[in-house]
Design a protein around this motif. Structure first.
Motif, PDB file in Angstrom:
ATOM      1  N   THR A 192       0.854  -1.183   0.000  1.00  0.00           N
ATOM      2  CA  THR A 192       0.000   0.000   0.000  1.00  0.00           C
ATOM      3  C   THR A 192       0.893   1.236   0.000  1.00  0.00           C
ATOM      4  O   THR A 192       2.079   1.176   0.332  1.00  0.00           O
ATOM      5  CB  THR A 192      -0.919   0.028   1.233  1.00  0.00           C
ATOM      6  OG1 THR A 192      -0.112   0.120   2.406  1.00  0.00           O
ATOM      7  CG2 THR A 192      -1.819  -1.192   1.287  1.00  0.00           C
TER       8      THR A 192
ATOM      9  N   ARG B 287      -6.586  -2.399  -5.748  1.00  0.00           N
ATOM     10  CA  ARG B 287      -6.907  -3.792  -5.439  1.00  0.00           C
ATOM     11  C   ARG B 287      -8.200  -3.801  -4.635  1.00  0.00           C
ATOM     12  O   ARG B 287      -8.346  -3.032  -3.691  1.00  0.00           O
ATOM     13  CB  ARG B 287      -5.784  -4.431  -4.637  1.00  0.00           C
ATOM     14  CG  ARG B 287      -6.109  -5.837  -4.166  1.00  0.00           C
ATOM     15  CD  ARG B 287      -4.947  -6.499  -3.475  1.00  0.00           C
ATOM     16  NE  ARG B 287      -4.557  -5.754  -2.281  1.00  0.00           N
ATOM     17  CZ  ARG B 287      -3.384  -5.894  -1.667  1.00  0.00           C
ATOM     18  NH1 ARG B 287      -2.485  -6.718  -2.129  1.00  0.00           N
ATOM     19  NH2 ARG B 287      -3.098  -5.192  -0.590  1.00  0.00           N
ATOM     20  N   GLN B 288      -9.107  -4.668  -5.022  1.00  0.00           N
ATOM     21  CA  GLN B 288     -10.375  -4.754  -4.304  1.00  0.00           C
ATOM     22  C   GLN B 288     -10.257  -5.792  -3.197  1.00  0.00           C
ATOM     23  O   GLN B 288      -9.837  -6.920  -3.423  1.00  0.00           O
ATOM     24  CB  GLN B 288     -11.514  -5.134  -5.240  1.00  0.00           C
ATOM     25  CG  GLN B 288     -12.855  -5.071  -4.558  1.00  0.00           C
ATOM     26  CD  GLN B 288     -13.999  -5.119  -5.545  1.00  0.00           C
ATOM     27  OE1 GLN B 288     -13.796  -5.211  -6.743  1.00  0.00           O
ATOM     28  NE2 GLN B 288     -15.206  -5.035  -5.034  1.00  0.00           N
ATOM     29  N   THR B 289     -10.599  -5.371  -1.975  1.00  0.00           N
ATOM     30  CA  THR B 289     -10.625  -6.272  -0.828  1.00  0.00           C
ATOM     31  C   THR B 289     -12.029  -6.193  -0.238  1.00  0.00           C
ATOM     32  O   THR B 289     -12.371  -5.222   0.428  1.00  0.00           O
ATOM     33  CB  THR B 289      -9.584  -5.873   0.232  1.00  0.00           C
ATOM     34  OG1 THR B 289      -9.781  -4.523   0.611  1.00  0.00           O
ATOM     35  CG2 THR B 289      -8.178  -6.038  -0.292  1.00  0.00           C
ATOM     36  N   GLY B 290     -12.818  -7.194  -0.527  1.00  0.00           N
ATOM     37  CA  GLY B 290     -14.215  -7.164  -0.088  1.00  0.00           C
ATOM     38  C   GLY B 290     -14.974  -6.099  -0.854  1.00  0.00           C
ATOM     39  O   GLY B 290     -15.037  -6.128  -2.079  1.00  0.00           O
ATOM     40  N   THR B 291     -15.515  -5.134  -0.135  1.00  0.00           N
ATOM     41  CA  THR B 291     -16.251  -4.041  -0.777  1.00  0.00           C
ATOM     42  C   THR B 291     -15.431  -2.764  -0.883  1.00  0.00           C
ATOM     43  O   THR B 291     -15.934  -1.750  -1.332  1.00  0.00           O
ATOM     44  CB  THR B 291     -17.536  -3.738   0.017  1.00  0.00           C
ATOM     45  OG1 THR B 291     -17.178  -3.363   1.351  1.00  0.00           O
ATOM     46  CG2 THR B 291     -18.460  -4.939   0.048  1.00  0.00           C
ATOM     47  N   GLU B 292     -14.169  -2.803  -0.454  1.00  0.00           N
ATOM     48  CA  GLU B 292     -13.324  -1.607  -0.463  1.00  0.00           C
ATOM     49  C   GLU B 292     -12.225  -1.726  -1.508  1.00  0.00           C
ATOM     50  O   GLU B 292     -11.833  -2.823  -1.903  1.00  0.00           O
ATOM     51  CB  GLU B 292     -12.700  -1.390   0.916  1.00  0.00           C
ATOM     52  CG  GLU B 292     -13.713  -1.120   2.000  1.00  0.00           C
ATOM     53  CD  GLU B 292     -13.041  -0.847   3.336  1.00  0.00           C
ATOM     54  OE1 GLU B 292     -11.802  -0.902   3.419  1.00  0.00           O
ATOM     55  OE2 GLU B 292     -13.779  -0.586   4.298  1.00  0.00           O
TER      56      GLU B 292
ATOM     57  N   GLU C 257      -8.212  -0.701  -2.302  1.00  0.00           N
ATOM     58  CA  GLU C 257      -6.949  -0.289  -1.704  1.00  0.00           C
ATOM     59  C   GLU C 257      -6.088   0.354  -2.771  1.00  0.00           C
ATOM     60  O   GLU C 257      -6.000  -0.149  -3.895  1.00  0.00           O
ATOM     61  CB  GLU C 257      -6.187  -1.505  -1.153  1.00  0.00           C
ATOM     62  CG  GLU C 257      -6.583  -1.939   0.205  1.00  0.00           C
ATOM     63  CD  GLU C 257      -5.640  -3.026   0.713  1.00  0.00           C
ATOM     64  OE1 GLU C 257      -5.119  -2.862   1.807  1.00  0.00           O
ATOM     65  OE2 GLU C 257      -5.446  -4.008  -0.017  1.00  0.00           O
TER      66      GLU C 257
END
Length: 79
Positions: free
Chosen positions: A4, A41-46, A48
């Motif tokens: 990140t 990058r998609q992590t769940g509904t969020e 990054e």
């Protein structure tokens, strides 16, 4: 795996100081200007925001285009 933006910035600033060693020269400010690769990058509904230094020295036509990171950090008074 790309890091990140926050992880990359912490590592870059930590690289200019030598932790645990006696300070011969105290760094109070640093200016960085370097190439950077960014992506989401998609992590769940969020989402990054990932930003890291290039993986390779030579960029090919298959690699994502590079951006530019210009960062200035200065030592300030603590709270």
């Amino acid at each position: 795996m790309r890091r990140t933006l926050a992880e990359t910035l912490v590592d870059l600033v930590d690289a200019v100081r030598a932790p645990g060693e006696p300070a011969v020269l105290r760094v109070t400010s640093v200016t960085l200007d370097l190439p950077i690769q960014v992506s989401l990058r998609q992590t769940g509904t969020e989402l990054e925001f990932l930003a890291d230094v290039p993986r390779w020295r030579w960029i090919t036509v298959f690699d994502e285009p590079l951006g530019r990171l210009q960062l200035y950090c200065e030592e300030g008074a603590g709270m």
